[in-house]
Scaffold this active site. Structure first.
Site, mmCIF file in Angstrom:
data_model
loop_
_atom_site.group_PDB
_atom_site.id
_atom_site.type_symbol
_atom_site.label_atom_id
_atom_site.label_comp_id
_atom_site.label_asym_id
_atom_site.label_seq_id
_atom_site.Cartn_x
_atom_site.Cartn_y
_atom_site.Cartn_z
ATOM 1 N N LYS A 46 23.843 35.385 39.286
ATOM 2 C CA LYS A 46 25.017 36.204 38.972
ATOM 3 C C LYS A 46 26.291 35.449 39.335
ATOM 4 C CE LYS A 46 24.480 38.469 43.470
ATOM 5 N NZ LYS A 46 23.924 39.650 44.172
ATOM 6 N N TYR A 270 55.193 25.608 53.670
ATOM 7 C CA TYR A 270 55.844 26.917 53.548
ATOM 8 C C TYR A 270 55.967 27.609 54.901
ATOM 9 C CZ TYR A 270 55.576 26.979 48.446
ATOM 10 O OH TYR A 270 55.732 26.718 47.115
HETATM 11 C C1 PLP Z 1 22.955 39.233 45.044
HETATM 12 C C2 PLP Z 1 21.645 39.899 45.134
HETATM 13 C C3 PLP Z 1 20.499 39.169 45.508
HETATM 14 C C4 PLP Z 1 20.567 37.756 46.006
HETATM 15 O O1 PLP Z 1 21.042 37.776 47.324
HETATM 16 P P1 PLP Z 1 21.213 36.441 48.204
HETATM 17 O O2 PLP Z 1 21.609 36.956 49.526
HETATM 18 O O3 PLP Z 1 22.265 35.629 47.541
HETATM 19 O O4 PLP Z 1 19.905 35.740 48.204
HETATM 20 C C5 PLP Z 1 19.274 39.814 45.443
HETATM 21 N N1 PLP Z 1 19.188 41.112 45.073
HETATM 22 C C6 PLP Z 1 20.269 41.851 44.750
HETATM 23 C C7 PLP Z 1 20.107 43.276 44.373
HETATM 24 C C8 PLP Z 1 21.527 41.265 44.784
HETATM 25 O O5 PLP Z 1 22.612 42.004 44.490
#
Ligand code: PLP
Length: 377
Positions: A46, A270
């Site tokens: 994702k 800044y």
């Molecule tokens: C993002 C996510 C994962 C992966 O999690 P990590 O901590 O990056 O391994 C797995 N299951 C769900 C439902 C997620 O939202």
């Protein structure tokens, strides 16, 4: 080196070079699979492959043997399906946000599998299955105590009493998600495990998925049939406080634009937020908060040059970082020289710590202005 792909001219147009080691991502998938023994290792890609590019990361993981992919949103699933189009058999792509009426054509065209998070989503996907007169695959997400996504207990009661709500669907998986997996000693882990086991026992028997990256390291009781690691694939330590079991994936090198000598009481950047206490050498490098080098690293971060730490001084600007390079040998300091903002050894977790955040946020903030180079195994 900026010349890994022989396109120096191209790199000159950018301020920094992000090198992504696809071989290391594949190695990480192998390491997690080995730890899972009999369970299958999916891949969560994702947020554009945690900021590293799902179009590159997805196919690399598929070549390493991943057959199950998870993304957050339908738009990500559509893009990933295109990136994985050449693969036989077609990998499964699960959409964590689930399904909404109106998306049926998208889901079917790309063969996306919704993770159904509520009775409403189950009903909507089932309506679609009826309209196309075909059984459609789905995963069922049960909330085991995170109160974020998934059927809450009251909706599970309804479904358990009336499993006919799944008629016309082809459930592939029942899943849940851990809230505290990176804290191995947190009692919440065992509580969620017990709730998940009790909940799934009330539904038709299905393969189960529970563990994210850190969950894999909680032990075999958390593995079930399919694990869903994300961040560990990209080199972030899934076992904070212990040595990182993953191979490092990213290196970020920014170009020095200018070097100057200043003396007290000259200020830097800044807000005149940093004031030199004495003779100080300052290097200005070409990355900033617009590139995901977070502004919270002002006066806190450090870069590395010739193996020597150069602290960030003054505020991070949109496009620029100022470093105290007084300790760095002069011959390493010239316009065009590269400094490591993320070192290949442990830079990701170190930078996250300095920024007061987690590796996930550093990765998914990595800028779009970087020259990106992908190394294959
Ligand atoms: C993002 C996510 C994962 C992966 O999690 P990590 O901590 O990056 O391994 C797995 N299951 C769900 C439902 C997620 O939202």
């Amino acid at each position: 080196m900026p010349t890994t792909d022989g396109r120096e001219g191209d790199f000159l147009r950018h301020g920094a070079l992000l090198t992504v080691d696809l071989g290391a991502i594949q190695e990480n998938h192998r390491r997690l699979s080995a730890r899972l023994k009999g369970s299958t290792c999916a891949a969560v890609v994702k947020a554009d492959g945690y900021g590293l590019g799902a179009a590159q990361v997805g196919p690399a993981l598929a070549r390493a043997g991943a057959r199950d992919f998870f993304v957050a949103l339908p738009c990500e699933g559509l893009a990933l399906r295109e990136a994985l189009a050449a693969l036989e058999p077609a990998p499964r792509i699960f959409i964590l946000s689930g399904f909404e009426a109106g998306l049926g054509a998208d889901f079917q065209a790309a063969g996306l599998v919704p993770v159904l998070n509520s009775l409403g989503q189950i009903a909507a996907w089932r309506d679609h299955a009826r309209s196309v007169e075909a059984p459609l695959p789905a995963a069922i997400h049960l909330d085991s105590g995170m109160s974020r996504l998934g059927l809450p207990p009251a909706e599970l009661d309804v479904l358990a009493a009336d499993p006919g709500r799944l008629d016309g669907l082809e459930p592939l998986l029942v899943m849940s998600h851990l809230a505290c997996a990176e804290e191995a000693e947190n009692p919440k882990n065992r509580e969620q495990l017990a709730l998940f086991q009790a909940a799934r026992a009330r539904l038709p028997a299905l393969p189960a998925s529970f563990a994210n990256s850190s969950g894999i390291f909680l032990g075999p009781g958390y593995h079930f049939e399919l694990a869903r690691p994300g961040v560990a694939l990209y080199g972030v330590n899934p076992t904070p406080g212990q040595p990182n079991p993953m191979a490092q994936v990213v290196r970020l090198q920014a170009r020095i634009l200018q070097v100057r000598e200043i003396d007290a009481p000259t200020t830097v950047g800044y807000g005149a937020a940093f004031r030199a206490a004495g003779p100080t050498r300052i290097a200005t490098v070409a990355a900033g908060y617009a590139d995901g080098y977070l502004r919270s690293l002002s006066d806190r971060g450090s870069a590395f040059l010739a193996g020597i730490a150069a602290p960030v001084v003054g505020r991070i600007s949109m496009d620029l970082i100022t470093l105290d390079v007084t300790q760095v040998p002069a011959e390493s300091l010239h316009p065009g020289a590269l400094v490591d903002l993320i070192q290949p050894e442990d830079g990701l977790d170190r930078l996250a710590e300095e920024a007061g955040t987690i590796g996930y946020e550093i990765l998914t903030s990595l800028g779009r202005r970087y020259r990106r180079v992908y190394h294959s195994a």
